[in-house]
Design a protein around this motif. Structure first.
Motif, PDB file in Angstrom:
ATOM      1  N   UNK A 103     -63.053  -9.322  -7.537  1.00 47.55           N
ATOM      2  CA  UNK A 103     -63.264  -9.858  -6.195  1.00 47.55           C
ATOM      3  C   UNK A 103     -64.602  -9.433  -5.617  1.00 47.55           C
ATOM      4  N   UNK A 104     -65.025  -8.223  -5.910  1.00 48.40           N
ATOM      5  CA  UNK A 104     -66.351  -7.801  -5.440  1.00 48.40           C
ATOM      6  C   UNK A 104     -67.452  -8.589  -6.152  1.00 48.40           C
ATOM      7  N   UNK A 105     -67.291  -8.838  -7.438  1.00 52.41           N
ATOM      8  CA  UNK A 105     -68.274  -9.653  -8.163  1.00 52.41           C
ATOM      9  C   UNK A 105     -68.372 -11.042  -7.549  1.00 52.41           C
ATOM     10  N   UNK A 106     -67.216 -11.642  -7.289  1.00 50.60           N
ATOM     11  CA  UNK A 106     -67.190 -12.973  -6.671  1.00 50.60           C
ATOM     12  C   UNK A 106     -67.878 -12.932  -5.309  1.00 50.60           C
ATOM     13  N   UNK A 107     -67.573 -11.915  -4.529  1.00 51.27           N
ATOM     14  CA  UNK A 107     -68.163 -11.777  -3.188  1.00 51.27           C
ATOM     15  C   UNK A 107     -69.686 -11.683  -3.258  1.00 51.27           C
TER      16      UNK A 107
END
Length: 171
Positions: A103-107
């Motif tokens: 999710x952090x990568x996507x963000x």
């Protein structure tokens, strides 16, 4: 000298780091964090994330400076550092943190794309059109495979850095 280093980065380092997953995993199913966490190659994952993010940071910065575009330098640096940080978070069995790295990568990748929509109009020139088509293809691959696969990550990292590098060097 810096021009030579950027060629080494894009055409040698990026190529090598983005070819290795094809030897280790099914890139159409698994993703880069699988290589780092389950196959125990965290150094590879860190180097891949650093190489990708450094290219995104440096080439974007040079393009925006070329067009005299006022951009938020701190946000841009934090977004690119966040990409590296997100790939450095190990997989965790605790439900709350299980997919934190994903999710952090996507963000952070989404924030990078939003930066481009804010600072460069799609119709600016041929390069901006190609850049946004590349983003569209990245989304298409993600939806086509049903999740973010190694291929999606490799495609975005590799093609984005090549496109930005080419654009940066044009007069």
């Amino acid at each position: 000298m810096m021009k030579f280093i950027t060629y080494i980065h894009v055409y040698l380092i990026q190529t090598l780091l983005n070819v290795l997953p094809f030897l280790w995993i099914d890139v159409f199913y698994d993703n880069q964090t699988y290589i780092g966490n389950q196959l125990h190659h965290p150094i590879y994952l860190f180097l891949w994330a650093c190489s990708s993010a450094v290219g995104f940071y440096y080439y974007s910065k040079k393009i925006w400076e070329k067009y005299d575009i006022s951009y938020n330098k701190k946000n841009h640096a934090l977004i690119c550092l966040g990409m590296i940080l997100s790939c450095s978070i190990p997989y965790n069995d605790i439900t709350l943190f299980k997919d934190l790295h994903v999710w952090l990568s996507i963000l952070f990748v989404a924030a990078f794309i939003v930066e481009w929509f804010l600072y460069i109009p799609i119709a600016l020139n041929k390069n901006s059109t190609l850049f946004f088509i590349n983003i569209g293809l990245s989304f298409l691959f993600t939806f086509m495979f049903g999740h973010i696969t190694g291929f999606c990550e490799i495609y975005f990292s590799f093609t984005t850095n090549i496109l930005l590098h080419h654009w940066m060097l044009q007069d």
